[in-house]
Enzyme design. Structure first.
Site, PDB file in Angstrom:
ATOM      1  CE  LYS A  14      22.135 -37.998  60.456  1.00 51.58           C
ATOM      2  NZ  LYS A  14      21.638 -37.473  62.135  1.00 51.58           N
ATOM      3  NE  ARG A  89      18.565 -33.177  59.351  1.00 46.24           N
ATOM      4  CZ  ARG A  89      19.810 -33.446  59.594  1.00 46.24           C
ATOM      5  NH1 ARG A  89      20.419 -33.523  58.521  1.00 46.24           N
ATOM      6  NH2 ARG A  89      20.328 -33.437  60.978  1.00 46.24           N
ATOM      7  NE  ARG A 128      28.044 -32.469  67.222  1.00 49.60           N
ATOM      8  CZ  ARG A 128      27.041 -32.882  66.255  1.00 49.60           C
ATOM      9  NH1 ARG A 128      27.303 -33.834  65.723  1.00 49.60           N
ATOM     10  NH2 ARG A 128      25.987 -32.161  66.188  1.00 49.60           N
ATOM     11  NE  ARG A 134      27.226 -29.391  64.434  1.00 50.10           N
ATOM     12  CZ  ARG A 134      26.856 -30.329  63.769  1.00 50.10           C
ATOM     13  NH1 ARG A 134      27.689 -31.139  63.312  1.00 50.10           N
ATOM     14  NH2 ARG A 134      25.506 -30.114  63.857  1.00 50.10           N
ATOM     15  NE  ARG A 146      20.282 -30.115  65.429  1.00 52.39           N
ATOM     16  CZ  ARG A 146      21.357 -30.865  65.159  1.00 52.39           C
ATOM     17  NH1 ARG A 146      22.234 -30.623  66.268  1.00 52.39           N
ATOM     18  NH2 ARG A 146      21.612 -31.533  64.144  1.00 52.39           N
TER      19      ARG A 146
HETATM   20  P1  B4P Z   1      27.714 -37.396  64.917  1.00 49.76           P
HETATM   21  O1  B4P Z   1      28.343 -38.342  63.984  1.00 49.76           O
HETATM   22  O2  B4P Z   1      28.026 -35.952  64.713  1.00 49.76           O
HETATM   23  O3  B4P Z   1      26.175 -37.200  64.639  1.00 49.76           O
HETATM   24  P2  B4P Z   1      25.034 -36.900  63.350  1.00 49.76           P
HETATM   25  O4  B4P Z   1      24.107 -37.857  63.428  1.00 49.76           O
HETATM   26  O5  B4P Z   1      26.143 -36.849  62.175  1.00 49.76           O
HETATM   27  O6  B4P Z   1      25.056 -35.242  63.697  1.00 49.76           O
HETATM   28  P3  B4P Z   1      23.953 -34.339  63.357  1.00 49.76           P
HETATM   29  O7  B4P Z   1      22.572 -34.689  62.931  1.00 49.76           O
HETATM   30  O8  B4P Z   1      24.111 -33.137  64.469  1.00 49.76           O
HETATM   31  O9  B4P Z   1      24.235 -33.305  62.144  1.00 49.76           O
HETATM   32  P4  B4P Z   1      24.098 -32.593  60.524  1.00 49.76           P
HETATM   33  O10 B4P Z   1      25.410 -32.041  60.465  1.00 49.76           O
HETATM   34  O11 B4P Z   1      23.479 -33.692  59.748  1.00 49.76           O
HETATM   35  O12 B4P Z   1      27.568 -37.806  66.390  1.00 49.76           O
HETATM   36  C1  B4P Z   1      27.277 -36.789  67.424  1.00 49.76           C
HETATM   37  C2  B4P Z   1      27.933 -37.137  68.456  1.00 49.76           C
HETATM   38  O13 B4P Z   1      28.203 -38.220  69.087  1.00 49.76           O
HETATM   39  C3  B4P Z   1      29.510 -36.893  68.376  1.00 49.76           C
HETATM   40  O14 B4P Z   1      30.544 -36.079  69.203  1.00 49.76           O
HETATM   41  C4  B4P Z   1      30.188 -38.174  68.170  1.00 49.76           C
HETATM   42  O15 B4P Z   1      31.666 -38.187  68.697  1.00 49.76           O
HETATM   43  C5  B4P Z   1      29.292 -38.817  69.093  1.00 49.76           C
HETATM   44  N1  B4P Z   1      29.430 -40.389  68.980  1.00 49.76           N
HETATM   45  C6  B4P Z   1      29.157 -40.783  67.618  1.00 49.76           C
HETATM   46  N2  B4P Z   1      29.136 -42.433  67.709  1.00 49.76           N
HETATM   47  C7  B4P Z   1      29.120 -42.583  69.097  1.00 49.76           C
HETATM   48  C8  B4P Z   1      29.095 -43.780  70.034  1.00 49.76           C
HETATM   49  N3  B4P Z   1      28.948 -45.280  69.495  1.00 49.76           N
HETATM   50  N4  B4P Z   1      28.934 -43.669  71.233  1.00 49.76           N
HETATM   51  C9  B4P Z   1      29.335 -42.499  71.863  1.00 49.76           C
HETATM   52  N5  B4P Z   1      29.166 -41.148  71.081  1.00 49.76           N
HETATM   53  C10 B4P Z   1      29.267 -41.199  70.127  1.00 49.76           C
HETATM   54  O16 B4P Z   1      23.096 -31.518  60.730  1.00 49.76           O
HETATM   55  C11 B4P Z   1      23.147 -30.171  61.304  1.00 49.76           C
HETATM   56  C12 B4P Z   1      22.016 -29.248  60.922  1.00 49.76           C
HETATM   57  O17 B4P Z   1      22.347 -28.955  59.736  1.00 49.76           O
HETATM   58  C13 B4P Z   1      20.544 -29.608  61.023  1.00 49.76           C
HETATM   59  O18 B4P Z   1      20.001 -29.484  62.398  1.00 49.76           O
HETATM   60  C14 B4P Z   1      19.911 -28.771  60.096  1.00 49.76           C
HETATM   61  O19 B4P Z   1      19.468 -27.552  60.444  1.00 49.76           O
HETATM   62  C15 B4P Z   1      20.832 -28.353  58.748  1.00 49.76           C
HETATM   63  N6  B4P Z   1      20.859 -29.640  58.047  1.00 49.76           N
HETATM   64  C16 B4P Z   1      21.516 -30.403  57.649  1.00 49.76           C
HETATM   65  N7  B4P Z   1      20.999 -31.377  56.455  1.00 49.76           N
HETATM   66  C17 B4P Z   1      19.723 -30.756  56.266  1.00 49.76           C
HETATM   67  C18 B4P Z   1      18.652 -31.395  55.265  1.00 49.76           C
HETATM   68  N8  B4P Z   1      18.866 -32.454  54.663  1.00 49.76           N
HETATM   69  N9  B4P Z   1      17.443 -30.819  55.456  1.00 49.76           N
HETATM   70  C19 B4P Z   1      17.391 -29.503  56.269  1.00 49.76           C
HETATM   71  N10 B4P Z   1      18.401 -29.038  56.934  1.00 49.76           N
HETATM   72  C20 B4P Z   1      19.556 -29.912  57.099  1.00 49.76           C
END
Ligand code: B4P
Length: 192
Positions: A14, A89, A128, A134, A146
């Protein structure tokens, strides 16, 4: 306004795709994960409280993230639309978002659901963790927690918007550019 939710499990890409989408479509990027990490860096009371949940792989309480999103919406009155990344979420967050947008005479236009299988997700997040610094990336048990929280608390958000016929499922496996092309295809179909 054209408002998109980029939806999917932790590690589905995302954050990665959001960067590219906001550049191309001129939307305001709202990532609750980024907003929470910023609060933590500044050591605000909100940031310190949130970190306790994040470090255990749990969700931060709804009222905290809804408050953050509400302020961010008010700070951007002139935008052509928002890209919500990692929010909502929970169903309570989704209902609050729908109400906040309705107050602005707007709504969610499209929910793009990135589908990736669990073993690939764990692999990406462990990878990552080697460079991100992180705390929630640090170990595989937190990653598995998670994914479990996602299935129990977040997946029902897709059902909520599914009933409103707003969800499009996208294969989230492939190169970053391939996945971006899939997302852009559906956005352009909807914008027209
Ligand atoms: P990302 O792009 O970093 O993944 P994400 O889905 O954004 O991550 P996440 O869900 O962890 O984060 P958030 O900050 O929202 O990609 C992951 C990895 O994959 C990276 O290393 C990337 O390089 C790699 N990658 C990407 N695309 C790829 C591909 N095509 N092929 C191979 N590799 C690939 O959440 C963090 C925490 O914050 C949550 O756990 C929660 O505790 C809190 N939080 C955030 N929002 C919240 C909410 N609305 N309510 C409650 N808690 C919340």
């Amino acid at each position: 306004m054209f408002n998109i939710i980029l939806f999917g499990p932790p590690g589905s890409g995302k954050g990665t795709q959001s960067q590219k989408l906001v550049d191309k479509y001129g939307l305001v990027h709202l990532s609750t994960g980024d907003l929470l990490r910023k609060e933590r860096k500044l050591k605000t009371p909100l940031g310190l409280e949130a970190q306790q949940f994040i470090d255990k792989g749990q969700l931060v309480p709804d009222e905290v993230v809804i408050g953050m999103i509400s302020s961010a919406l008010d700070e951007n009155p002139e935008t052509r639309g928002f890209l919500f990344d990692g929010f909502p979420r929970t169903v309570a967050q989704a209902e609050a978002l729908d109400r906040l947008l309705a107050l602005k005479k707007s709504e969610i236009s499209l929910v793009l659901f990135l589908e990736v299988d669990e073993e690939e997700l764990i692999k990406r997040l462990v990878h990552r963790g080697k460079t991100s610094g992180r705390t929630d990336d640090a170990d595989e048990n937190i990653q598995r927690k998670r994914q479990e929280v996602y299935k129990n608390e977040t997946l029902p958000v897709a059902t909520h918007y599914g009933k409103l016929k707003k969800v499009v499922t996208i294969d989230g496996i492939g190169t970053i550019d391939d996945i971006f092309a899939r997302l852009a295809f559906h956005i352009e179909k909807k914008i027209k």
